[in-house]
Design an enzyme around this catalytic site. Sequence first.
Site, mmCIF file in Angstrom:
data_model
loop_
_atom_site.group_PDB
_atom_site.id
_atom_site.type_symbol
_atom_site.label_atom_id
_atom_site.label_comp_id
_atom_site.label_asym_id
_atom_site.label_seq_id
_atom_site.Cartn_x
_atom_site.Cartn_y
_atom_site.Cartn_z
ATOM 1 N N ASN A 198 0.861 -1.186 0.000
ATOM 2 C CA ASN A 198 0.000 0.000 0.000
ATOM 3 C C ASN A 198 0.892 1.228 0.000
ATOM 4 O O ASN A 198 1.338 1.701 1.049
ATOM 5 C CB ASN A 198 -0.906 -0.006 1.227
ATOM 6 C CG ASN A 198 -1.935 -1.105 1.143
ATOM 7 O OD1 ASN A 198 -2.922 -0.982 0.409
ATOM 8 N ND2 ASN A 198 -1.691 -2.206 1.849
ATOM 9 N N GLU A 199 1.136 1.720 -1.189
ATOM 10 C CA GLU A 199 2.061 2.833 -1.352
ATOM 11 C C GLU A 199 1.383 4.156 -0.997
ATOM 12 O O GLU A 199 0.150 4.209 -0.844
ATOM 13 C CB GLU A 199 2.557 2.874 -2.813
ATOM 14 C CG GLU A 199 3.338 1.633 -3.239
ATOM 15 C CD GLU A 199 4.740 1.542 -2.630
ATOM 16 O OE1 GLU A 199 5.020 2.225 -1.618
ATOM 17 O OE2 GLU A 199 5.557 0.764 -3.160
ATOM 18 N N PRO A 200 2.153 5.248 -0.858
ATOM 19 C CA PRO A 200 1.559 6.552 -0.550
ATOM 20 C C PRO A 200 0.376 6.847 -1.471
ATOM 21 O O PRO A 200 0.438 6.587 -2.672
ATOM 22 C CB PRO A 200 2.724 7.514 -0.799
ATOM 23 C CG PRO A 200 3.931 6.703 -0.464
ATOM 24 C CD PRO A 200 3.622 5.308 -0.918
ATOM 25 N N THR B 66 10.368 2.042 -3.617
ATOM 26 C CA THR B 66 10.198 0.609 -3.344
ATOM 27 C C THR B 66 10.949 -0.210 -4.385
ATOM 28 O O THR B 66 11.606 -1.211 -4.079
ATOM 29 C CB THR B 66 8.694 0.253 -3.383
ATOM 30 O OG1 THR B 66 8.039 1.027 -2.389
ATOM 31 C CG2 THR B 66 8.448 -1.226 -3.146
#
Length: 641
Positions: free
Chosen positions: A173-175, A192
């Site tokens: 769950n990235e920014p 990442t």
Amino acid sequence: MIKTKENISIQYQPAGQFEDTRFEKIHNVVFSNSDDASICVAHEIASLIKSKQVNDELCVLGLATGSSPIRVYEELVRMHREEGLSFTNVVSFNLDEYYPMVKQSVHSYYYFMHQHLFDHIDINPDNVNIPNGTVLADELHQYCIDYDLKIKEYGGLDFQLLGIGRTGHIGFNEPGSHYNSGTRSITLDHITRVDAAPSFLGIDNVPKKAITMGIGTVKKAKRIVLLGWGANKASILKNTIEGEITSEVPATYLQEHSNTTFVLNEEAAKELTRIKTPWLVGPCLWDEELSSKAIIWLCGLTNKSILRLTDKDYNDNGMSNLLAEGGSAYDLNINMFNKLQHTITGWPGGKPNADDISRPERATPKRKRVIIFSPHPDDDVISMGGTFDRLVEQGHDVHVAYQTSGNIAVSDHEALKFAEVLKDINPNDFYIDAIIKSINTKKSDTEDSLEVRKIKGLIRKRESLAATRFVGVQDENIHFLNLPFYETGTVKKNPVNQEDIDIVAQLIADIKPHQIYAAGDLADPHGTHKVCLDAIFAALENLKHNDYMDDCWVWLYRGAWHEWDIHQIEMAVPMSPDQVLKKRKAIFYHQSQKDGVMFQGNDTREFWVRAEERNNDTAQKYNVLGLADYAALEAFKRYHF
Ligand code: F6R
């Protein structure tokens, strides 16, 4: 549940008084090392599994991949083998998988989980759920919905294990991820992908997408434990634990979960206010290190040099009890100034015939035997090239021990260049043909063949000898240890083993050094420096009962990946502008590590630039604190064994 009081190592706060401070919004415990911490977490998981077994219930675990949980899985496997811990009642759901990704790939999380856990325990394979990286694109949406539904059907996750990415991601769950998001496909953040690049042998091979459990899915877990190890995670962990909830740092959503614990090691926790500046949090037990740290911090805050700090500065900034204990700002300032002044020496091997009471090194013996341990074949000149040069110039018997071959950091095209030169000289050499063929037919995720590893190692060996000759050391004083732990042919190395320790111990026993320099540079992203240091520490432990070890002092250097904080420095060796240039030239001999290296880490600067900027920065910091103005300073901390 993790029992905090018994287990955590609390810095500056007596056990029993541990509480999350007003700065902290997530419960966290700090261990002195990630091994103990991992074992503790594994035991929590094992207790949960067993308690469910007693009631004939399934235990639903959410599992993570990455470097953080490996030790936890090792301990679970050990408990299965040695203590009969059974996983027959466990149902697991993994957080994520790269997309697209086939199960058989060594890069798949499917492969990872089987390699580290599932292949070694008695879990029912039908109970293992890992997002499938081969689902067709037009079926992916429904696949993700079904993944969440399946978790729900099992009554939700009893326990979710997490790591954290430098972007603040949990799962992938990235920014930008929504607090309520479900399992879905996602585009990976650049950071990442940079972090994953070494194991994929280059960022171009890292998938751009992944399937990840959502924040909403994770947050429904009844218990969440997030693991955070190492200095690289320190700043994102501070933001997550102390910052406001924001989609820019998805892990901050965990602030809303009432049963979450972050389990950290000291390096990872070092930016937390209660650890970095504990005097802002409550009363402190002032030892010398903490006082130094606080005074240097106060200089930065007030923009003053040490001798200009006043009683009011101390009182206004949470240091009134230090002031009370120290008597006055005047006394505290003078002590601190002298302490720093005494770290500076142009004689890293000791100044002969001089009073050495307040110098970092002993005056005798005049000519010391010195071993510089260098984890990779260039750390010696990158991290302590100026000091190395002084030791040689000042007539010490300097040996350099290159601990690993450093072969995986040589690019294929560099190896090909050398192989083709050899081929031009000797067109009929079949061995060279084999090397060239092996490089030309290599796939991106395969290991180098033994021959290719050999030529890559030899390239680094010759670069090292060129550099050490330039500094003025005879070849017979250069030792290539080729420690076995490193020779896996991949980025992932083995842990230190007895053979590594014995090789290091033998060299120390042969040379009987008065000084050992070693890399205490633990932010190296591949962990090689840590393993090399472990080997030295273990060797010292084995040898310490020998008389000659009474005369052996150990100095730890940093520089390739990060630098000592000013309050930690016990010896600072100045460099003139000319010495800075000489050090630069010595680093240049390591041509295979120049102009864009294979494993850049998260610092995009060339190694010589990092070294110069770090040495320059240390010098400037000393100067701002009121000490002399040097072009550059190399910094060392003593290790007592
Ligand atoms: C892994 C995962 C990621 C990692 C995170 C930290 O399944 O979902 O969120 O936990 O990227 O990775 P490491 O542990 O390698 O630092």
